[in-house]
Design a protein around this motif. Structure first.
Motif, PDB file in Angstrom:
ATOM      1  N   GLY A   1       0.862  -1.189   0.033  1.00  0.00           N
ATOM      2  CA  GLY A   1       0.052   0.096   0.001  1.00  0.00           C
ATOM      3  C   GLY A   1       0.844   1.184   0.002  1.00  0.00           C
ATOM      4  O   GLY A   1       0.488   2.333  -0.561  1.00  0.00           O
ATOM      5  N   GLY A   2       1.809   1.275   0.884  1.00  0.00           N
ATOM      6  CA  GLY A   2       2.721   2.337   0.969  1.00  0.00           C
ATOM      7  C   GLY A   2       3.586   2.603  -0.430  1.00  0.00           C
ATOM      8  O   GLY A   2       3.549   3.821  -0.959  1.00  0.00           O
TER       9      GLY A   2
ATOM     10  N   ALA B   1       2.721   2.137 -18.914  1.00  0.00           N
ATOM     11  CA  ALA B   1       1.890   3.194 -18.069  1.00  0.00           C
ATOM     12  C   ALA B   1       2.263   2.946 -16.616  1.00  0.00           C
ATOM     13  O   ALA B   1       1.886   1.812 -15.939  1.00  0.00           O
ATOM     14  CB  ALA B   1       0.464   2.488 -18.371  1.00  0.00           C
ATOM     15  N   PRO B   2       3.018   4.004 -15.840  1.00  0.00           N
ATOM     16  CA  PRO B   2       3.525   3.944 -14.645  1.00  0.00           C
ATOM     17  C   PRO B   2       2.207   3.644 -13.502  1.00  0.00           C
ATOM     18  O   PRO B   2       2.285   2.872 -12.657  1.00  0.00           O
ATOM     19  CB  PRO B   2       3.820   5.211 -14.443  1.00  0.00           C
ATOM     20  CG  PRO B   2       4.471   5.790 -15.674  1.00  0.00           C
ATOM     21  CD  PRO B   2       3.273   5.273 -16.578  1.00  0.00           C
ATOM     22  N   CYS B   3       0.931   4.154 -13.917  1.00  0.00           N
ATOM     23  CA  CYS B   3      -0.147   3.896 -13.008  1.00  0.00           C
ATOM     24  C   CYS B   3      -0.306   2.296 -12.985  1.00  0.00           C
ATOM     25  O   CYS B   3      -0.885   1.660 -11.918  1.00  0.00           O
ATOM     26  CB  CYS B   3      -1.470   4.634 -13.438  1.00  0.00           C
ATOM     27  SG  CYS B   3      -2.139   4.321 -14.943  1.00  0.00           S
TER      28      CYS B   3
ATOM     29  N   VAL C   1       0.958  -3.181  -7.887  1.00  0.00           N
ATOM     30  CA  VAL C   1       1.698  -3.361  -6.464  1.00  0.00           C
ATOM     31  C   VAL C   1       0.580  -3.401  -5.310  1.00  0.00           C
ATOM     32  O   VAL C   1       0.624  -4.321  -4.425  1.00  0.00           O
ATOM     33  CB  VAL C   1       2.651  -2.314  -6.489  1.00  0.00           C
ATOM     34  CG1 VAL C   1       3.047  -2.261  -5.031  1.00  0.00           C
ATOM     35  CG2 VAL C   1       3.827  -2.403  -7.107  1.00  0.00           C
ATOM     36  N   GLY C   2      -0.444  -2.562  -5.628  1.00  0.00           N
ATOM     37  CA  GLY C   2      -1.473  -2.748  -4.515  1.00  0.00           C
ATOM     38  C   GLY C   2      -2.339  -3.669  -4.460  1.00  0.00           C
ATOM     39  O   GLY C   2      -2.618  -4.213  -3.360  1.00  0.00           O
ATOM     40  N   VAL C   3      -2.599  -4.219  -5.882  1.00  0.00           N
ATOM     41  CA  VAL C   3      -3.437  -5.451  -5.910  1.00  0.00           C
ATOM     42  C   VAL C   3      -2.625  -6.773  -5.113  1.00  0.00           C
ATOM     43  O   VAL C   3      -3.300  -7.677  -4.470  1.00  0.00           O
ATOM     44  CB  VAL C   3      -3.928  -5.687  -7.279  1.00  0.00           C
ATOM     45  CG1 VAL C   3      -4.649  -7.017  -7.301  1.00  0.00           C
ATOM     46  CG2 VAL C   3      -4.767  -4.533  -7.635  1.00  0.00           C
ATOM     47  N   LEU C   4      -1.385  -6.775  -5.482  1.00  0.00           N
ATOM     48  CA  LEU C   4      -0.660  -7.838  -4.899  1.00  0.00           C
ATOM     49  C   LEU C   4      -0.494  -7.579  -3.416  1.00  0.00           C
ATOM     50  O   LEU C   4      -0.257  -8.668  -2.667  1.00  0.00           O
ATOM     51  CB  LEU C   4       0.837  -7.707  -5.661  1.00  0.00           C
ATOM     52  CG  LEU C   4       1.036  -8.033  -7.089  1.00  0.00           C
ATOM     53  CD1 LEU C   4       2.594  -7.883  -7.359  1.00  0.00           C
ATOM     54  CD2 LEU C   4       0.741  -9.519  -7.314  1.00  0.00           C
ATOM     55  N   GLY C   5      -0.502  -6.453  -2.995  1.00  0.00           N
ATOM     56  CA  GLY C   5      -0.712  -6.456  -1.347  1.00  0.00           C
ATOM     57  C   GLY C   5      -1.915  -6.983  -0.684  1.00  0.00           C
ATOM     58  O   GLY C   5      -1.852  -7.754   0.161  1.00  0.00           O
ATOM     59  N   LEU C   6      -2.993  -6.941  -1.609  1.00  0.00           N
ATOM     60  CA  LEU C   6      -4.119  -7.628  -1.156  1.00  0.00           C
ATOM     61  C   LEU C   6      -4.070  -9.008  -1.119  1.00  0.00           C
ATOM     62  O   LEU C   6      -4.596  -9.887  -0.500  1.00  0.00           O
ATOM     63  CB  LEU C   6      -5.297  -7.095  -1.971  1.00  0.00           C
ATOM     64  CG  LEU C   6      -5.895  -5.556  -1.802  1.00  0.00           C
ATOM     65  CD1 LEU C   6      -6.929  -5.079  -2.543  1.00  0.00           C
ATOM     66  CD2 LEU C   6      -6.458  -5.128  -0.375  1.00  0.00           C
ATOM     67  N   VAL C   7      -3.698  -9.519  -2.348  1.00  0.00           N
ATOM     68  CA  VAL C   7      -3.434 -11.114  -2.603  1.00  0.00           C
ATOM     69  C   VAL C   7      -2.464 -11.503  -1.398  1.00  0.00           C
ATOM     70  O   VAL C   7      -2.867 -12.556  -1.010  1.00  0.00           O
ATOM     71  CB  VAL C   7      -2.978 -11.291  -4.027  1.00  0.00           C
ATOM     72  CG1 VAL C   7      -2.502 -12.758  -4.193  1.00  0.00           C
ATOM     73  CG2 VAL C   7      -3.955 -10.694  -5.069  1.00  0.00           C
ATOM     74  N   CYS C   8      -1.421 -10.755  -1.215  1.00  0.00           N
ATOM     75  CA  CYS C   8      -0.332 -11.306  -0.265  1.00  0.00           C
ATOM     76  C   CYS C   8      -0.942 -11.429   1.017  1.00  0.00           C
ATOM     77  O   CYS C   8      -0.784 -12.204   1.872  1.00  0.00           O
ATOM     78  CB  CYS C   8       0.713 -10.713  -0.169  1.00  0.00           C
ATOM     79  SG  CYS C   8       1.804 -10.843  -1.640  1.00  0.00           S
ATOM     80  N   ALA C   9      -1.885 -10.591   1.463  1.00  0.00           N
ATOM     81  CA  ALA C   9      -2.608 -10.405   2.928  1.00  0.00           C
ATOM     82  C   ALA C   9      -3.547 -11.447   2.815  1.00  0.00           C
ATOM     83  O   ALA C   9      -3.413 -12.393   3.772  1.00  0.00           O
ATOM     84  CB  ALA C   9      -3.373  -9.180   2.897  1.00  0.00           C
ATOM     85  N   GLN C  10      -4.494 -12.022   1.783  1.00  0.00           N
ATOM     86  CA  GLN C  10      -5.218 -12.925   1.681  1.00  0.00           C
ATOM     87  C   GLN C  10      -4.459 -14.344   2.218  1.00  0.00           C
ATOM     88  O   GLN C  10      -4.897 -15.311   2.794  1.00  0.00           O
ATOM     89  CB  GLN C  10      -6.041 -12.950   0.474  1.00  0.00           C
ATOM     90  CG  GLN C  10      -7.002 -14.237   0.451  1.00  0.00           C
ATOM     91  CD  GLN C  10      -7.972 -14.392   1.591  1.00  0.00           C
ATOM     92  OE1 GLN C  10      -8.538 -13.270   2.034  1.00  0.00           O
ATOM     93  NE2 GLN C  10      -8.399 -15.628   1.969  1.00  0.00           N
TER      94      GLN C  10
END
Length: 425
Positions: free
Chosen positions: A306-307, A380-382, A388-397
């Motif tokens: 997220g950061g 596309a940088p965005c 990266v943000g989506v991977l954070g959610l996947v890793c948390a799960q």
């Protein structure tokens, strides 16, 4: 906070301090050796500059890095097997002694194919000691709290050594690349001497569950090990989280340049990260020792990813510094607990192979991250920062499903060699 919660937190902190004070000799020997080793580890950082200075192209340097990365993945897998079969001490000695000789030969190599081959072999052999070192720590302690403290000390030594190594390497490279690699070879030999003289393979301790550890069965291969679905989730979490984290060295500097900041500004941001890690990682390990490790890993992945995702949509030093603080806290929480928790999930006699697969997943994530991350950023940088943000959610799960055998009674962890359990929903 209630009085009961506060008392429980204080008790957890006291237990962690007691665990630190009670760490056995082997933990301190390995940690001191790792500090020395990290302070003298220059080749991975300076090999690209060395290859281009020799007149080779950036593409050639990329081939050298690719060979090294492939070697690192294979080296962890091989190291895990050797750790469980020939023993921790011999695996470490084999790794550092052979790596020392190969590193000393690098300045005297001529053709590019020879450099690629030797650097790839260095990448392989240099990783053999990593699962063995982790296994020494796990063997030396008898409780989850001590295990967390042991890995915290190892990480602290590694951070100090890496900081010293960056400064020393820059000085040596400005004088002589031959001297740089020869100093690294000598450092590896010194580490080998420390291991040979001071370290002995510890008797297998009794586990937290009161059962004696057993020696690895050489007939059990990685195919059987990978029938453990908890381990597979752990490895996927590692690959994804490392892919995201390595964007601190790929996507983040590109973003800093795009928003009009300088290389000096990026250096200050990374300096903030390094300062926080050195000062706060060990105290943070004490704090997180009070909580379930799967929850800590989930929160850590959310903070890290997220950061970093926020940094991609941020301009200005103050706001970027704030995002650095966010993902650095995630990095510290993750690094403090990840290998210790893997040890909690490891069946008897399989410590080396489980830690070796973790190292391979780590190397795969950090190796693929720069290539894929740079390519996505160029388009596309965005998209990269959203990924990266989506991977954070996947890793948390994935992290929330990394429960040890004491977490739930109705979901046992499968063991290598067992028939694969039925599919769960």
């Amino acid at each position: 906070m209630s009085a009961e919660t506060a008392d429980r937190a204080r008790a957890g902190e006291l237990r962690f301090r007691d665990a630190l004070r009670g760490l056995p000799r082997g933990v301190w020997i390995v940690s001191l050796g790792n500090l020395i080793l990290q302070a003298g580890s220059f080749l991975p950082v300076f090999i690209v500059l060395y290859v281009t200075q020799r007149g080779h192209s950036a593409g050639a340097a990329g081939l050298v890095l690719g060979a090294s990365g492939l070697g690192r993945v294979l080296g962890n897998v091989i190291g895990g097997y050797l750790t469980d079969t020939i023993g921790r001490r011999w695996a470490i000695l084999l790794s550092v002694m052979v790596t020392s000789g190969l590193t000393a030969s690098v300045p005297f190599l001529g053709p590019l194919p020879a450099i690629i081959a030797v650097v790839g072999l260095i990448g392989l052999v240099s990783q053999i000691y990593r699962p063995a070192m982790a296994a020494v720590l796990i063997d030396s302690v008898t409780s989850a709290q001590q295990r967390l403290a042991a890995f915290g000390v190892l990480r602290f030594a590694q951070n100090i050594g890496s900081t010293l190594g960056g400064v020393l390497g820059g000085v040596l490279a400005s004088i002589s690349y031959a001297g740089l690699f020869l100093v690294e070879a000598a450092t590896l030999l010194l580490f080998g001497v420390i291991v040979a003289v001071l370290l002995r393979d510890a008797p297998q301790p009794r586990s937290d569950f009161g059962t004696a550890e057993t020696r690895a069965d050489p007939a059990v291969g990685y195919r059987q090990v990978l029938t453990d679905r908890t381990l597979v989730r752990f490895l996927l979490m590692t690959v994804f989280s490392m892919f995201a984290y390595i964007q601190t060295a790929v996507g983040l500097p590109l973003h800093v340049d795009d928003v009009g900041l300088s290389a000096r500004d990026f250096g200050l941001l990374m300096g903030l990260n390094g300062l926080l890690v050195v000062l706060l990682e060990l105290p943070i390990t004490s704090v997180i020792s009070r909580y379930r490790p799967e929850y800590v890993l989930a929160v850590a992945n959310l903070l890290t990813c997220g950061g970093l995702a926020l940094s991609g949509f941020t301009a200005g030093m103050s706001l970027l510094a704030a995002t650095v603080v966010i993902w650095t806290f995630g990095e510290m929480a993750y690094s403090s607990i990840v290998q210790a928790h893997l040890a909690n999930l490891t069946p008897p006699g399989m410590v080396g192979r489980y830690q070796g697969l973790y190292g391979a997943a780590y190397a795969l994530g950090t190796g693929a991250g720069p290539v894929i991350g740079a390519a996505v950023y160029a388009i596309a940088p965005c998209v990269l920062w959203t990924l990266v943000g989506v991977l954070g959610l996947v890793c948390a799960q994935l992290s929330l499903r990394l429960r040890g055998p004491d977490a739930v009674a109705d979901e046992p962890v499968s063991r290598p060699g067992d028939a694969p359990p039925g599919r769960t929903t």
